[in-house]
Design a protein around this motif. Structure first.
Motif, mmCIF file in Angstrom:
data_model
loop_
_atom_site.group_PDB
_atom_site.id
_atom_site.type_symbol
_atom_site.label_atom_id
_atom_site.label_comp_id
_atom_site.label_asym_id
_atom_site.label_seq_id
_atom_site.Cartn_x
_atom_site.Cartn_y
_atom_site.Cartn_z
ATOM 1 N N ALA A 172 53.750 34.045 72.050
ATOM 2 C CA ALA A 172 53.510 35.461 72.276
ATOM 3 C C ALA A 172 53.874 36.332 71.081
ATOM 4 C CB ALA A 172 54.291 35.932 73.499
ATOM 5 N N PRO A 173 53.000 37.291 70.731
ATOM 6 C CA PRO A 173 53.367 38.305 69.737
ATOM 7 C C PRO A 173 54.303 39.329 70.366
ATOM 8 C CG PRO A 173 51.209 38.790 70.642
ATOM 9 C CD PRO A 173 51.647 37.479 71.261
ATOM 10 N N ARG A 174 54.760 40.278 69.565
ATOM 11 C CA ARG A 174 55.595 41.354 70.121
ATOM 12 C C ARG A 174 54.780 42.244 71.058
ATOM 13 N NH1 ARG A 174 57.122 41.370 64.742
ATOM 14 N NH2 ARG A 174 55.838 43.213 64.310
ATOM 15 N N ALA A 175 53.525 42.486 70.694
ATOM 16 C CA ALA A 175 52.650 43.306 71.526
ATOM 17 C C ALA A 175 52.330 42.590 72.829
ATOM 18 C CB ALA A 175 51.354 43.612 70.778
ATOM 19 N N ARG A 176 52.150 43.362 73.887
ATOM 20 C CA ARG A 176 51.707 42.782 75.150
ATOM 21 C C ARG A 176 50.248 42.373 75.023
ATOM 22 N NH1 ARG A 176 50.121 46.053 80.543
ATOM 23 N NH2 ARG A 176 49.494 44.261 81.804
ATOM 24 N N VAL A 177 49.914 41.184 75.511
ATOM 25 C CA VAL A 177 48.541 40.675 75.478
ATOM 26 C C VAL A 177 47.945 40.773 76.873
ATOM 27 C CG1 VAL A 177 47.059 38.674 75.053
ATOM 28 C CG2 VAL A 177 49.054 39.096 73.582
ATOM 29 N N VAL A 178 46.758 41.369 76.978
ATOM 30 C CA VAL A 178 46.035 41.415 78.247
ATOM 31 C C VAL A 178 44.672 40.758 78.064
ATOM 32 C CG1 VAL A 178 47.226 43.444 79.121
ATOM 33 C CG2 VAL A 178 45.145 43.731 77.791
ATOM 34 N N ALA A 207 35.598 48.459 76.476
ATOM 35 C CA ALA A 207 35.936 49.542 77.401
ATOM 36 C C ALA A 207 37.434 49.560 77.705
ATOM 37 C CB ALA A 207 35.134 49.402 78.692
ATOM 38 N N GLU A 208 38.021 48.391 77.944
ATOM 39 C CA GLU A 208 39.452 48.327 78.263
ATOM 40 C C GLU A 208 40.291 48.725 77.054
ATOM 41 O OE1 GLU A 208 40.781 47.987 81.053
ATOM 42 O OE2 GLU A 208 39.271 47.064 82.350
ATOM 43 N N ALA A 209 39.875 48.294 75.865
ATOM 44 C CA ALA A 209 40.619 48.643 74.654
ATOM 45 C C ALA A 209 40.579 50.152 74.412
ATOM 46 C CB ALA A 209 40.047 47.894 73.458
ATOM 47 N N GLU A 210 39.408 50.763 74.549
ATOM 48 C CA GLU A 210 39.287 52.204 74.291
ATOM 49 C C GLU A 210 40.025 53.019 75.348
ATOM 50 O OE1 GLU A 210 35.115 52.965 73.805
ATOM 51 O OE2 GLU A 210 35.173 52.362 71.686
ATOM 52 N N LEU A 211 40.021 52.558 76.599
ATOM 53 C CA LEU A 211 40.763 53.244 77.650
ATOM 54 C C LEU A 211 42.262 53.213 77.366
ATOM 55 C CD1 LEU A 211 40.828 54.662 80.398
ATOM 56 C CD2 LEU A 211 40.881 52.391 81.472
ATOM 57 N N ALA A 212 42.763 52.044 76.946
ATOM 58 C CA ALA A 212 44.188 51.917 76.630
ATOM 59 C C ALA A 212 44.549 52.747 75.408
ATOM 60 C CB ALA A 212 44.544 50.451 76.401
ATOM 61 N N GLN A 213 43.660 52.795 74.420
ATOM 62 C CA GLN A 213 43.905 53.604 73.220
ATOM 63 C C GLN A 213 43.985 55.092 73.587
ATOM 64 O OE1 GLN A 213 44.384 52.265 70.161
ATOM 65 N NE2 GLN A 213 44.557 54.189 69.027
ATOM 66 N N SER A 238 44.916 56.220 76.328
ATOM 67 C CA SER A 238 46.112 56.431 77.150
ATOM 68 C C SER A 238 47.391 56.462 76.323
ATOM 69 C CB SER A 238 46.212 55.318 78.207
ATOM 70 O OG SER A 238 45.091 55.345 79.063
ATOM 71 N N GLY A 239 47.266 56.310 75.004
ATOM 72 C CA GLY A 239 48.425 56.432 74.138
ATOM 73 C C GLY A 239 48.931 55.144 73.529
ATOM 74 N N HIS A 240 48.291 54.021 73.821
ATOM 75 C CA HIS A 240 48.691 52.750 73.222
ATOM 76 C C HIS A 240 48.138 52.623 71.805
ATOM 77 C CE1 HIS A 240 50.575 50.767 76.652
ATOM 78 N NE2 HIS A 240 49.606 51.262 77.431
ATOM 79 N N HIS A 241 48.832 51.838 70.990
ATOM 80 C CA HIS A 241 48.284 51.388 69.714
ATOM 81 C C HIS A 241 47.644 50.026 69.999
ATOM 82 C CE1 HIS A 241 50.980 54.480 68.195
ATOM 83 N NE2 HIS A 241 50.361 54.396 67.026
ATOM 84 N N VAL A 242 46.333 50.036 70.166
ATOM 85 C CA VAL A 242 45.628 48.873 70.690
ATOM 86 C C VAL A 242 45.069 48.006 69.567
ATOM 87 C CG1 VAL A 242 43.718 48.072 72.139
ATOM 88 C CG2 VAL A 242 45.048 50.085 72.811
ATOM 89 N N GLY A 243 45.343 46.707 69.669
ATOM 90 C CA GLY A 243 44.698 45.717 68.828
ATOM 91 C C GLY A 243 43.655 44.984 69.653
ATOM 92 N N VAL A 244 42.556 44.623 69.031
ATOM 93 C CA VAL A 244 41.462 43.973 69.755
ATOM 94 C C VAL A 244 41.096 42.661 69.070
ATOM 95 C CG1 VAL A 244 39.107 44.223 70.636
ATOM 96 C CG2 VAL A 244 40.550 46.250 70.360
ATOM 97 N N LEU A 245 41.025 41.596 69.867
ATOM 98 C CA LEU A 245 40.390 40.367 69.414
ATOM 99 C C LEU A 245 38.955 40.429 69.926
ATOM 100 C CD1 LEU A 245 43.143 37.631 70.058
ATOM 101 C CD2 LEU A 245 42.510 38.730 67.904
ATOM 102 N N LYS A 270 36.843 51.955 69.227
ATOM 103 C CA LYS A 270 37.861 52.948 68.904
ATOM 104 C C LYS A 270 39.219 52.389 69.294
ATOM 105 C CE LYS A 270 34.683 56.813 69.701
ATOM 106 N NZ LYS A 270 34.399 58.008 70.550
ATOM 107 N N ALA A 271 39.880 51.773 68.320
ATOM 108 C CA ALA A 271 41.167 51.125 68.564
ATOM 109 C C ALA A 271 42.005 51.219 67.300
ATOM 110 C CB ALA A 271 40.973 49.674 68.980
ATOM 111 N N HIS A 272 43.279 50.883 67.430
ATOM 112 C CA HIS A 272 44.185 50.957 66.275
ATOM 113 C C HIS A 272 43.840 49.895 65.236
ATOM 114 C CE1 HIS A 272 47.895 52.009 64.217
ATOM 115 N NE2 HIS A 272 48.209 50.738 64.150
ATOM 116 N N ALA A 273 43.500 48.684 65.698
ATOM 117 C CA ALA A 273 43.151 47.589 64.788
ATOM 118 C C ALA A 273 42.213 46.624 65.503
ATOM 119 C CB ALA A 273 44.407 46.859 64.326
#
Length: 324
Positions: free
Chosen positions: A222-228, A237-243, A245-252, A263-266
């Motif tokens: 596991a990374p430090r970030a929570r993985v969903v 859609a889930e990544a942009e919704l979380a972004q 909502s104030g998260h710094h979202v990474g997307v695979l 539209k995500a942090h990385a």
């Protein structure tokens, strides 16, 4: 790449009871003399690993297997001949050379022959077996370069052998070979399909086992970030919704969406090749951590070939809360 003098020094460190980070084709391992209980115990201390969690004993040649185990069923012998050196670990009855410290107190032992020239040279120079779980803190992302090891463990390791980036990138497949019917306890670098073709029979992949092996902790790799984990078509859609909502979202980002803006942090575009994805998976997770992501959105690949191992690692990285 490690020089001969580096390999000789690493062998000396092992003989003196020290810890050596060594490259394998799968990930970098944190190695100790497999026959030295004190050195083996130090691995658990450095990693913060529960002492009941078994280690893998690495040996230099399939011909040495009988030196480390009590009994080798025909199926196990066949798998060793076919896949060693390589990313396959066999669980067999413990031989007298293996201390209980290395097996988590079990009467079984996990053994493999790594397929990396530096690891094999070290095993030859050392002349014994080396216990070597991944060279990282327990439960975190496994290291696939020497720099990953140095960044995470620092001076807790007595010597780091640099063998370049790991070629496979996910841990070995673990097969319970103690009985007449082998089963896969952890998917990994040798595919289920190749194992079944060699044995001429289907192999089960049980979700639980009475035999404890590496990688079975509810939250692992596991990374430090929570993985969903979500369905591929829902990743954006889930990544942009979380972004939003104030998260710094990474997307695979799966290959099917490689041209879709997010539209995500990385964002990391996942390779279409499962071999390339496996080789890069842990590096991708580390990269998203380093970019400050606190949430990583991903989808599971088709669970065939190396896709089964990748899916296993992503589920473990996500832990019990694997979906949004």
């Amino acid at each position: 790449m490690a020089r001969t003098s580096d390999i000789e020094k690493a062998a000396e460190v092992l003989r003196a009871g020290g810890l050596v980070a060594l490259p394998t084709e799968t990930v970098y391992g944190l190695g100790a003399n497999a026959e030295d209980p004190a050195a083996v115990s130090r691995i658990f201390q450095v990693k913060g690993r529960p002492p009941s969690h078994p280690l893998i004993v690495h040996i230099g040649d399939a011909g040495h297997l009988d030196d480390w185990v009590e009994d080798v069923p025909p199926a196990a012998r066949l798998l060793a001949e076919r896949f060693w050196p390589g990313p396959l670990t066999l669980v067999l009855r413990r031989g007298h050379r293996v201390p209980l410290e290395a097996t988590g107190g079990l009467e079984t032992v996990a053994v493999r022959v790594p397929d990396h020239p530096v690891a094999l040279a070290l095993l030859s120079a050392f002349g014994g077996g080396v216990t070597a779980p991944s060279a990282n803190r327990f439960g975190s992302v496994s290291p696939t370069t020497a720099d990953h090891v140095r960044a995470e463990l620092g001076g807790a390791v007595d010597f780091v052998l640099d063998g370049g980036p790991c070629e496979v990138g996910v841990e070995s497949t673990i097969v319970d070979a103690t009985g007449e019917t082998p089963s896969i306890l952890r998917p990994g670098g040798v595919t289920r399909e190749d194992l079944e073709a060699t044995l001429g029979r289907p192999l089960a992949v049980p979700s639980t086992s009475h035999i404890r092996v590496p990688g079975q902790h509810p939250s692992h790799y596991a990374p430090r970030a929570r993985v969903v984990l979500v369905e591929p078509e829902k990743v954006v859609a889930e990544a942009e919704l979380a972004q939003e909502s104030g998260h710094h979202v990474g997307v695979l980002l799966p290959p099917s969406l490689s041209d879709v803006p997010v539209k995500a942090h990385a964002v990391v575009a996942v390779p279409a090749s499962m071999a390339a994805y496996a080789r890069g998976l842990y590096g991708f997770l580390r990269e998203l951590d380093q970019q400050g992501c606190d949430l990583i959105v991903a989808s599971l690949p088709v669970e065939e070939g190396l896709g089964l191992a990748i899916a296993n690692r992503l589920r473990r990285a996500a832990g019990p809360r694997s979906t949004v």
